[in-house]
Design a protein around this motif. Structure first.
Motif, PDB file in Angstrom:
ATOM      1  N   GLY A 126       0.851  -1.196   0.043  1.00 46.57           N
ATOM      2  CA  GLY A 126       0.067   0.244   0.051  1.00 46.57           C
ATOM      3  C   GLY A 126       0.859   1.292  -0.012  1.00 46.57           C
ATOM      4  N   ASP A 127       0.281   2.462  -0.264  1.00 42.86           N
ATOM      5  CA  ASP A 127       1.226   3.743  -0.424  1.00 42.86           C
ATOM      6  C   ASP A 127       1.866   3.977   0.910  1.00 42.86           C
ATOM      7  OD1 ASP A 127       0.164   4.036  -2.908  1.00 42.86           O
ATOM      8  OD2 ASP A 127      -1.496   5.379  -2.428  1.00 42.86           O
ATOM      9  N   LYS A 128       1.089   3.763   1.933  1.00 41.81           N
ATOM     10  CA  LYS A 128       1.877   4.183   3.149  1.00 41.81           C
ATOM     11  C   LYS A 128       3.110   3.201   3.501  1.00 41.81           C
ATOM     12  CE  LYS A 128      -1.831   6.452   5.802  1.00 41.81           C
ATOM     13  NZ  LYS A 128      -2.763   6.400   7.054  1.00 41.81           N
ATOM     14  N   GLU A 129       2.737   2.119   3.479  1.00 40.91           N
ATOM     15  CA  GLU A 129       3.783   1.016   3.789  1.00 40.91           C
ATOM     16  C   GLU A 129       4.971   1.154   2.566  1.00 40.91           C
ATOM     17  OE1 GLU A 129       4.192  -3.778   3.777  1.00 40.91           O
ATOM     18  OE2 GLU A 129       2.449  -3.086   3.122  1.00 40.91           O
ATOM     19  N   ALA A 130       4.344   1.490   1.519  1.00 33.18           N
ATOM     20  CA  ALA A 130       5.934   1.590   0.476  1.00 33.18           C
ATOM     21  C   ALA A 130       6.539   2.949   0.836  1.00 33.18           C
ATOM     22  CB  ALA A 130       5.073   1.936  -1.016  1.00 33.18           C
ATOM     23  N   LEU A 131       5.839   3.779   1.066  1.00 35.09           N
ATOM     24  CA  LEU A 131       6.728   5.187   1.472  1.00 35.09           C
ATOM     25  C   LEU A 131       7.410   4.773   2.711  1.00 35.09           C
ATOM     26  CD1 LEU A 131       4.336   8.248   1.378  1.00 35.09           C
ATOM     27  CD2 LEU A 131       6.481   7.737   0.087  1.00 35.09           C
ATOM     28  N   PRO A 161       7.166   2.216  -7.249  1.00 36.94           N
ATOM     29  CA  PRO A 161       6.160   2.823  -6.504  1.00 36.94           C
ATOM     30  C   PRO A 161       6.209   3.937  -6.021  1.00 36.94           C
ATOM     31  CG  PRO A 161       6.515   0.495  -6.022  1.00 36.94           C
ATOM     32  CD  PRO A 161       7.573   0.934  -6.982  1.00 36.94           C
ATOM     33  N   VAL A 162       7.321   4.362  -5.614  1.00 33.85           N
ATOM     34  CA  VAL A 162       7.875   5.700  -5.142  1.00 33.85           C
ATOM     35  C   VAL A 162       8.392   6.336  -6.360  1.00 33.85           C
ATOM     36  CG1 VAL A 162       8.957   7.088  -3.357  1.00 33.85           C
ATOM     37  CG2 VAL A 162       8.088   4.722  -2.845  1.00 33.85           C
ATOM     38  N   ARG A 164       7.271  10.207  -7.161  1.00 34.75           N
ATOM     39  CA  ARG A 164       6.564  11.377  -7.348  1.00 34.75           C
ATOM     40  C   ARG A 164       7.378  12.556  -6.423  1.00 34.75           C
ATOM     41  NH1 ARG A 164       1.482  11.102  -9.855  1.00 34.75           N
ATOM     42  NH2 ARG A 164       1.746  13.384 -10.194  1.00 34.75           N
ATOM     43  N   GLN A 167       5.987  12.460  -2.983  1.00 33.04           N
ATOM     44  CA  GLN A 167       6.575  11.477  -2.207  1.00 33.04           C
ATOM     45  C   GLN A 167       7.696  11.550  -1.662  1.00 33.04           C
ATOM     46  OE1 GLN A 167       5.649   8.304  -5.433  1.00 33.04           O
ATOM     47  NE2 GLN A 167       4.372   7.265  -3.950  1.00 33.04           N
ATOM     48  N   GLN A 170       7.518  13.761   1.283  1.00 28.91           N
ATOM     49  CA  GLN A 170       7.086  13.106   2.386  1.00 28.91           C
ATOM     50  C   GLN A 170       8.323  12.400   3.051  1.00 28.91           C
ATOM     51  OE1 GLN A 170       3.086  11.130   2.245  1.00 28.91           O
ATOM     52  NE2 GLN A 170       3.161  12.005   0.187  1.00 28.91           N
ATOM     53  N   SER A 192       6.057  10.397 -14.666  1.00 26.92           N
ATOM     54  CA  SER A 192       5.272   9.859 -13.382  1.00 26.92           C
ATOM     55  C   SER A 192       3.995  10.858 -13.032  1.00 26.92           C
ATOM     56  CB  SER A 192       6.147  10.071 -12.314  1.00 26.92           C
ATOM     57  OG  SER A 192       7.179   9.121 -12.045  1.00 26.92           O
TER      58      SER A 192
END
Length: 287
Positions: A126-131, A161-162, A164, A167, A170, A192
């Motif tokens: 998921g986005d949070k886990e990938a970040l 996945p990362v 942008r 991102q 963040q 992207s």
């Protein structure tokens, strides 16, 4: 503005040749890159062997640390950070992963089996886990770089996945490492979906390098593949290079601009000619 030669300008050469070409083509510095640099080190040479070849010629950065399993990642980060420290480069580069675009394509197609041992990074997270997973590695690389007295710049890859600007911001906020900066790569951010406006909004002191590069239109839904989209001469693609350059200048950034190219036909031409022409292209964009 300062222009550094990325090793792709002398595509099929060696690290030693990169230094010679950068000098001959009138660059202000050279950006040393793997796999050439790893070949040099694996042959038994060290960063100290580069010092007399450089003879005071600046190295703007050393790359690239690629996301990988932790032990391999730490080993590569240490090797490249050591070289950066020896040759006086202020930065090492890190790329988000997986670096192998084929892994991303096969994962999306559902053909990447559980027994496939190739590194897949944050694919499937998921986005949070990938970040969070990527941020952990960025922090680790930044700390290793700091141990060698250098800083780090992160280059998010378009197919990972990362990928942008948002991102990356963040990640920097999360890890709170003052030596972690950003590489603005025109193609990766353009592919992207980021825009010159996103770049112009960045703080100047967050940018450590700018990779000036072009690319062809990527059909919607396709994985960005640089072997296809970037197989073009700089200026003959679809990226509005002047807009992206002006966006970088608008931030107040006055550091290194590095032309990158992945064009098969160009790679077969005389390397000093290619490097000189790329340098002149960047000079005109910066004028």
């Amino acid at each position: 503005m300062k222009i550094s030669m990325n090793s792709t300008a002398a595509f099929h050469g060696t690290t030693v040749r990169d230094i010679a070409v950068a000098k001959a083509a009138g660059y202000d510095a050279v950006e040393l890159q793997t796999p050439k640099l790893f070949r040099f080190l694996d042959a038994g040479y060290t960063g100290h062997d580069l010092v007399p070849l450089l003879d005071g010629f600046p190295v703007s950065g050393v790359g690239a640390i690629r996301e990988a399993p932790d032990e391999e990642f730490k080993r590569d980060a240490a090797r490249l950070s050591e070289v950066a420290s020896i040759v006086g480069a202020p930065f090492v580069q890190m790329c988000t992963g997986p670096v192998d675009v084929r892994v991303v394509k096969e994962f999306r197609a559902g053909s990447l089996g559980d027994d496939d041992l190739r590194f897949r990074g944050a694919l499937g997270m998921g986005d949070k886990e990938a970040l969070a997973d990527t941020a952990r590695r960025v922090a680790l690389a930044a700390d290793i770089a700091a141990d060698h007295g250098v800083s780090l710049y992160l280059e998010p890859l378009a197919w990972s996945p990362v990928n942008r600007v948002s991102q990356a911001l963040q990640i920097f906020e999360t890890i709170d490492r003052p030596n972690a900066k950003l590489c603005v790569d025109f193609w990766h951010f353009w592919a992207s979906g980021d825009t010159p406006e996103d770049i112009a909004a960045l703080p100047a002191d967050l940018i450590a390098a700018v990779h000036v590069c072009d690319g062809l239109h990527i059909p919607p839904g396709e994985v960005p593949d640089q072997s296809v989209s970037r197989n073009v001469w700089t200026g003959a693609g679809n990226i509005p290079l002047q807009e992206w350059t002006d966006a970088c200048k608008a931030t107040g950034y006055d550091g290194w601009y590095c032309p990158e190219i992945f064009c098969d036909k160009v790679a077969e031409l005389e390397d000093v000619l290619v490097a000189s022409t790329l340098r002149n292209t960047v000079r005109m964009l910066l004028a």
